[in-house]
Design a protein around this motif. Structure first.
Motif, PDB file in Angstrom:
ATOM      1  N   ILE A   6      19.405   3.077  -9.194  1.00 57.43           N
ATOM      2  CA  ILE A   6      18.054   3.644  -9.279  1.00 57.43           C
ATOM      3  C   ILE A   6      17.830   4.067 -10.719  1.00 57.43           C
ATOM      4  O   ILE A   6      18.605   4.850 -11.274  1.00 57.43           O
ATOM      5  CB  ILE A   6      17.912   4.848  -8.328  1.00 57.43           C
ATOM      6  CG1 ILE A   6      18.108   4.396  -6.878  1.00 57.43           C
ATOM      7  CG2 ILE A   6      16.571   5.533  -8.505  1.00 57.43           C
ATOM      8  CD1 ILE A   6      18.157   5.541  -5.885  1.00 57.43           C
ATOM      9  N   LEU A   9      13.174   6.410 -11.592  1.00 56.97           N
ATOM     10  CA  LEU A   9      12.307   6.342 -10.419  1.00 56.97           C
ATOM     11  C   LEU A   9      11.403   7.571 -10.347  1.00 56.97           C
ATOM     12  O   LEU A   9      11.832   8.700 -10.614  1.00 56.97           O
ATOM     13  CB  LEU A   9      13.155   6.258  -9.147  1.00 56.97           C
ATOM     14  CG  LEU A   9      12.425   5.748  -7.906  1.00 56.97           C
ATOM     15  CD1 LEU A   9      12.178   4.252  -8.033  1.00 56.97           C
ATOM     16  CD2 LEU A   9      13.235   6.038  -6.645  1.00 56.97           C
ATOM     17  N   CYS A  47      12.100   4.644  -0.241  1.00 54.66           N
ATOM     18  CA  CYS A  47      12.092   3.812  -1.456  1.00 54.66           C
ATOM     19  C   CYS A  47      13.339   2.931  -1.509  1.00 54.66           C
ATOM     20  O   CYS A  47      13.287   1.756  -1.878  1.00 54.66           O
ATOM     21  CB  CYS A  47      12.026   4.688  -2.710  1.00 54.66           C
ATOM     22  SG  CYS A  47      10.434   5.474  -3.022  1.00 54.66           S
ATOM     23  N   PRO A  54       7.535   2.996  -5.047  1.00 54.12           N
ATOM     24  CA  PRO A  54       7.478   4.145  -5.959  1.00 54.12           C
ATOM     25  C   PRO A  54       6.370   3.999  -6.986  1.00 54.12           C
ATOM     26  O   PRO A  54       5.879   2.894  -7.245  1.00 54.12           O
ATOM     27  CB  PRO A  54       8.859   4.134  -6.626  1.00 54.12           C
ATOM     28  CG  PRO A  54       9.302   2.713  -6.548  1.00 54.12           C
ATOM     29  CD  PRO A  54       8.746   2.180  -5.268  1.00 54.12           C
ATOM     30  N   GLU A  58      12.563   1.607 -11.022  1.00 59.43           N
ATOM     31  CA  GLU A  58      12.998   0.460 -10.227  1.00 59.43           C
ATOM     32  C   GLU A  58      14.284   0.768  -9.469  1.00 59.43           C
ATOM     33  O   GLU A  58      15.040   1.680  -9.826  1.00 59.43           O
ATOM     34  CB  GLU A  58      13.228  -0.753 -11.130  1.00 59.43           C
ATOM     35  CG  GLU A  58      14.301  -0.550 -12.197  1.00 59.43           C
ATOM     36  CD  GLU A  58      14.489  -1.784 -13.065  1.00 59.43           C
ATOM     37  OE1 GLU A  58      13.730  -2.747 -12.894  1.00 59.43           O
ATOM     38  OE2 GLU A  58      15.414  -1.774 -13.892  1.00 59.43           O
TER      39      GLU A  58
END
Length: 506
Positions: A6, A9, A47, A54, A58
């Motif tokens: 992640i 984010l 997510c 989101p 990413e």
């Protein structure tokens, strides 16, 4: 090697939930996800599964990775299914016929009694419905498990069973758990992510040790901020002095030096970051009107029975005194709630054999279903209807408890569990009791709310008897412990032996 990455984010709904979150999930990670109610825990899990897009950043997943997500609520479409059918339903259609044995293996793993497997989920307790949701995410043998509030509605035996089951999973299977149960997080996690509006914090520690590290980090950051701001203020003072001297002397060098000092002060101020301040979901405060009576309730070896007259236990002779905070312990089905209800009836003036409350007792009662609240009334109507406080005072009280103007006019039935719990706590406060009778008071409260309730009960020296499956809450609040065992109510020195017994019974 990371299975999920992640990066930066962020999610913004009506307001930002979190931003710039970075997290790498590797094999063997058991991550506790901690935040106040409504701060984005469930959204982050969605997510990760790809069910929610989101606002920024990413999420990269390893090729072919399968992720199973246990959500908080049982879908209406599942309620008509039997326990076994609900687990089978989680398999792919092509697996249900040829690999139905997977459901039976999962039910065995979770120790689901045979008698429950063919019963509709709608007919089962909230605890067994929760176990069914856990079974559904396990049956497909995913690579990663996401569990959203898995201990909600579970008694101590089922929590112990869940802890044991998590320990039997493949050691390399990552699990991310959103939970407000501090003792549970300590037992099953090895990393803790504190999800925050701007700077989320990750520690390679279970909850309690991570919380200590977080508090230390916040305190250090506050000290750095204060030091930086003090340094900037000193530079500005020096600049002001030099500026005056430069103006009086006509020195261009001093004017340049003044600008340099101001620029340094601005750079320090721009770089300085204040310590994190948690935006409270609303204050929890209680009242204690006090009483001159030393003994509040006398139990005279009365019987506690099922509705059809079967004896569960006898109380023996017991006294509840001013300042007592009694935790009522017992395995599921031993009669804890039955005793609580008998005490409530006796205090409200309905004669109960073997229970004698003092006439000056004013009861503050709250149960786990929040049955004292009407789903059809709004929070504003709830306060106005029950208490003589006036419109503006009611709105002010609700705002202090975390209710926006919009939420104050919404039917209670549409509020979240956490919002209902905080409304229930406000109602308790306005009753100004001198004795609290609480059945699972921490249900739906986040950790902030649990700790606030603990502080209120202890700091106000409130007298109470409560039932709770929250081990951390029991340890923090109780100063006496009553245990239902072998059809008797006995006093014990502490809760730890019972907690261990519940784990063995699982």
């Amino acid at each position: 090697m990371s299975l999920i990455n992640i990066r930066a984010l962020g999610v913004t709904l009506s307001t930002p939930l979190f931003a710039n979150l970075n997290l790498a999930v590797a094999a063997g990670d058991r991550i506790g996800l901690v935040a106040a109610n409504g701060r984005g825990k469930s959204t982050l899990l969605r997510c990760i599964t790809g069910d929610f897009q989101p606002t920024g950043g990413e999420i990269a997943r390893a090729r072919g990775l399968t992720v199973a997500h246990m959500e908080q609520n049982l879908a209406p479409s599942l309620q008509r299914l039997t326990f076994r059918e609900a687990v089978l339903d989680a398999l792919q259609p092509e697996q249900r016929d040829g690999e139905s044995w997977r459901a039976d293996v999962t039910l065995e793993e979770l120790d689901v009694p045979e008698a429950l497997r063919e019963r509709p989920l709608a007919a089962l307790s909230g605890g067994w419905q929760r176990i069914a949701l856990i079974a559904r995410v396990r049956v497909s043998e995913p690579d990663v498990l996401l569990l959203d509030e898995p201990t909600n509605h579970l008694d101590l035996e089922k929590i112990a069973r869940l802890e044991s089951w998590l320990g039997t999973l493949p050691r390399d299977m990552p699990v991310i758990i959103s939970s407000h149960d501090r003792a549970f997080l300590d037992a099953v996690t090895n990393r803790t992510l504190f999800l925050r509006h701007e700077r989320s914090q990750l520690f390679a520690l279970p909850y309690s040790r991570a919380r200590t590290a977080l508090d230390e980090a916040d305190a250090a950051e506050e000290r750095r901020f204060e030091k930086d701001m003090k340094a900037a203020a000193q530079l500005r003072q020096q600049a002001a002095k030099l500026n005056n001297i430069g103006i009086n002397s006509g020195s261009d060098l001093l004017v340049v030096k003044t600008r340099q000092l101001k620029a340094r002060a601005e750079r320090i101020e721009d770089a300085a970051r204040p310590a994190h301040q948690e935006n409270s979901a609303g204050a929890i405060r209680l009242a204690n009107r006090g009483t001159h009576a030393r003994v509040l309730v006398t139990l005279e070896d009365g019987p506690v029975e099922t509705p059809d007259g079967v004896l569960l236990f006898r109380t023996g002779q017991k006294f509840i005194c001013q300042g007592d905070r009694i935790a009522l312990l017992g395995l599921n089905g031993t009669g804890k709630t039955r005793l609580v209800r008998r005490l409530k009836s006796a205090i409200e003036g309905i004669t109960q054999v073997g229970i004698k409350p003092t006439p000056s007792l004013v009861l503050g009662y709250g149960d786990q279903a929040l049955s004292e609240l009407s789903d059809t009334r709004t929070p504003h109507d709830t306060i106005i209807h029950r208490f003589d406080v006036g419109d503006q005072r009611a709105r002010s009280l609700l705002a202090g408890a975390g209710f926006s103007v919009e939420m104050q006019g919404r039917p209670v039935g549409q509020l979240s569990g956490g919002q209902k719990a905080r409304l229930g706590m406000l109602v308790l406060r306005l009753m100004t009791p001198n004795f609290y009778l609480l059945d699972e008071p921490t249900n739906h409260l986040d950790i902030e709310g649990q700790e606030a309730l603990e502080r209120e009960l202890t700091a106000r020296q409130a007298s109470c008897l409560f039932v709770s499956h929250d081990r951390a809450f029991v340890r923090a609040v109780a100063n006496r412990f009553w245990l239902i065992e072998k059809r008797r109510l006995i006093e014990v020195d502490g809760p730890e032996e019972f907690f261990a017994q519940a784990a063995l019974s699982a």
